[in-house]
Design a protein around this motif. Structure first.
Motif: not given
Ligand SMILES: C[S@@+](CC[C@H](N)C(=O)[O-])C[C@H]1O[C@@H](n2cnc3c(N)ncnc32)[C@H](O)[C@@H]1O
Ligand SMILES: [Zn+2]
Length: 436
Positions: A27-36, A116-119, A162-176
């Motif tokens: 997979v090239d890109l994983i986006y996950l929005d799991p229960p919090f 690949g990257s993961l968000y 007021q809480r008005m944002h979500d956070t996306l943590l972005r990681y890559s698998k390697g440096s390329n």
């Protein structure tokens, strides 16, 4: 069939089992929005497309393969300590949630390509704990961004900001890794491009007032250039492409929006489109292992990417199928299945006598469960990850167990067997100590 290429497939099952059955480096890109772990039960609005859908966001140890902590301790001992401490610092529910997440993130890391990257989409309830898991599994140097998704919404009276944002943590698998520049055309930039030129503000050079003309299209700008009114003419190709800052203002889906399905926690297509455009190219594979009503799959399809969606809730999958089939008729060719895929990147090996001999040697004649020595004829070949949970017929997934351990394990995992053995040992100890 999903076994063959896995893509444009919607799986209805626990994502852990599906992930177990997917090839590595797929997979090239994983986006996950799991229960919090917000301790809420999300339900769709009555009357909406998604009515009847709900999913739980409350955690306790019954939800989790608690025994997994033993396996984790072998591979990521620091994370086991970390999770144990969140149980004290925060709550047992948080420790359960993190245990649930960590075993899935380990598998996501495996199926991701080296480029690949993961968000991971989360919010301040658990983002700081989840980041520690990701730092350890991906490597802290592969942490690329914490993106803040800002939005406005109606909120109740609050004693805090007021809480008005979500956070996306972005990681890559390697440096390329891929990070495309994106263009976000504004109304005025579109207008300018259409016109072909832009009369910039006058500038002062050497005390002289200069009239500026920025030309995007020489043909369209001919008259303006010919007018001779400009001292300073610049030809420029306007792509409008920029690297965005790490905070994104994207509105949440309004109640009248066409894309609204009513599925609880549905995310805006614009958010997913930005992520997919930034971190993948056409033809790449995008995966959302907690896909809900398939926002990521829809966005991926619109942008010419392949996709894999997974959700455990049957209701989610029903509405998702409806959405995918509806959406501009784009989604005629996709597979919806409950079946767990089979890895094709590992050589299939039948559990023959020679496999048994090899394993017997490898395990020094000891049972992998109780650790006792047995004759080879008294040992049985077992699938470490059962087939029902995504394990397959390959050498790495075989082990020898004594008949007794094999019976106890049945179609469960090794963690189950270990807990059972431990409980028996404890009972035995009690019997010996207390003479029962
Ligand atoms: C926050 S929602 C995702 C919403 C989604 N991003 C959207 O735009 O609709 C989380 C989803 O994860 C699903 N889920 C929870 N545990 C799961 C598991 N173990 N495997 C697959 N899906 C799971 C829930 O059913 C729910 O639909
Ligand atoms: Zn045994």
């Amino acid at each position: 069939m999903p076994e063959e290429n896995f893509t444009n497939t919607l799986y209805t099952n626990d994502n852990l089992f599906i992930l177990n059955g997917l090839n590595s480096d797929l997979v090239d890109l994983i986006y996950l929005d799991p229960p919090f772990n917000t301790k809420r039960l999300f339900s769709a609005q009555i009357g909406s497309k998604a009515a009847g859908s709900s999913f739980k966001d409350m955690w306790n140890w019954q939800d989790v393969n608690e025994e997994y902590l033993n396996t984790l301790a072998e591979n990521y001992p620091a994370l086991t300590d970390f999770i144990a401490s969140t149980s004290v610092v925060h709550s047992k529910a948080m420790a359960a949630y993190l245990t649930y997440m960590v075993q899935r993130i380990v598998e996501m890391h495996r199926v991701l390509k080296d480029t690949g990257s993961l968000y991971l989409h989360c919010d301040p309830t658990a983002s700081h704990y989840l980041k520690v898991l990701l730092d350890e599994i991906f490597g802290k140097n592969n942490f690329r961004n914490e993106i803040v998704w800002c939005y406005r919404r109606w909120t109740n009276v609050s004693q805090d900001f007021q809480r008005m944002h979500d956070t996306l943590l972005r990681y890559s698998k390697g440096s390329n890794y891929i990070l495309n520049k994106l263009s976000e055309p504004t109304k005025s930039s579109e207008k300018r491009k259409k016109k072909g030129y832009y009369t910039g503000h006058p500038t002062i050079k050497d005390g002289k007032r200069m009239m500026n003309l920025v030309v995007y299209d020489k043909l369209k700008a001919q008259n303006a250039v010919a007018s001779g009114k400009y001292d300073n003419i610049v030809y420029k190709e306007e792509t409008g492409e920029v690297i965005f800052p790490d905070w994104w203002e994207i509105p949440i889906i309004n109640s009248q929006a066409k894309e609204r399905t009513g599925y609880p926690t549905q995310k805006p297509l614009a958010l997913l489109q930005r992520i997919i455009k930034a971190s993948s190219n056409e033809g790449d594979i995008v995966m959302d292992p907690f896909c809900g009503c398939a926002t990521a799959c829809v966005a991926a399809q619109q942008l010419g990417r392949k996709w894999i969606g997974i959700d455990v809730e049957k209701n989610a999958v029903d509405i998702l199928i409806e959405r995918l089939s509806d959406d501009a008729g784009m989604f005629k060719d996709f597979v919806a299945t409950k079946l767990i895929p089979k890895r094709t990147d590992i050589q299939v090996v039948q559990p023959t006598q020679s496999v048994k001999e090899r394993l017997y040697k490898q395990q020094n004649g000891k049972c992998n469960g109780c650790g006792n020595e047995y004759l080879m004829k008294d040992m049985e070949i077992d699938h470490i990850i059962p087939k029902a949970k995504g394990g397959g017929d390959y050498y790495e997934n075989y082990q020898l167990l004594c008949g007794n351990c094999n019976r106890i394990k049945g179609k469960n995992t090794m963690e189950f067997l270990r807990i059972k053995i431990q409980t028996r040992k404890n009972l035995l100890k009690e019997k010996i100590i207390f003479g029962e």
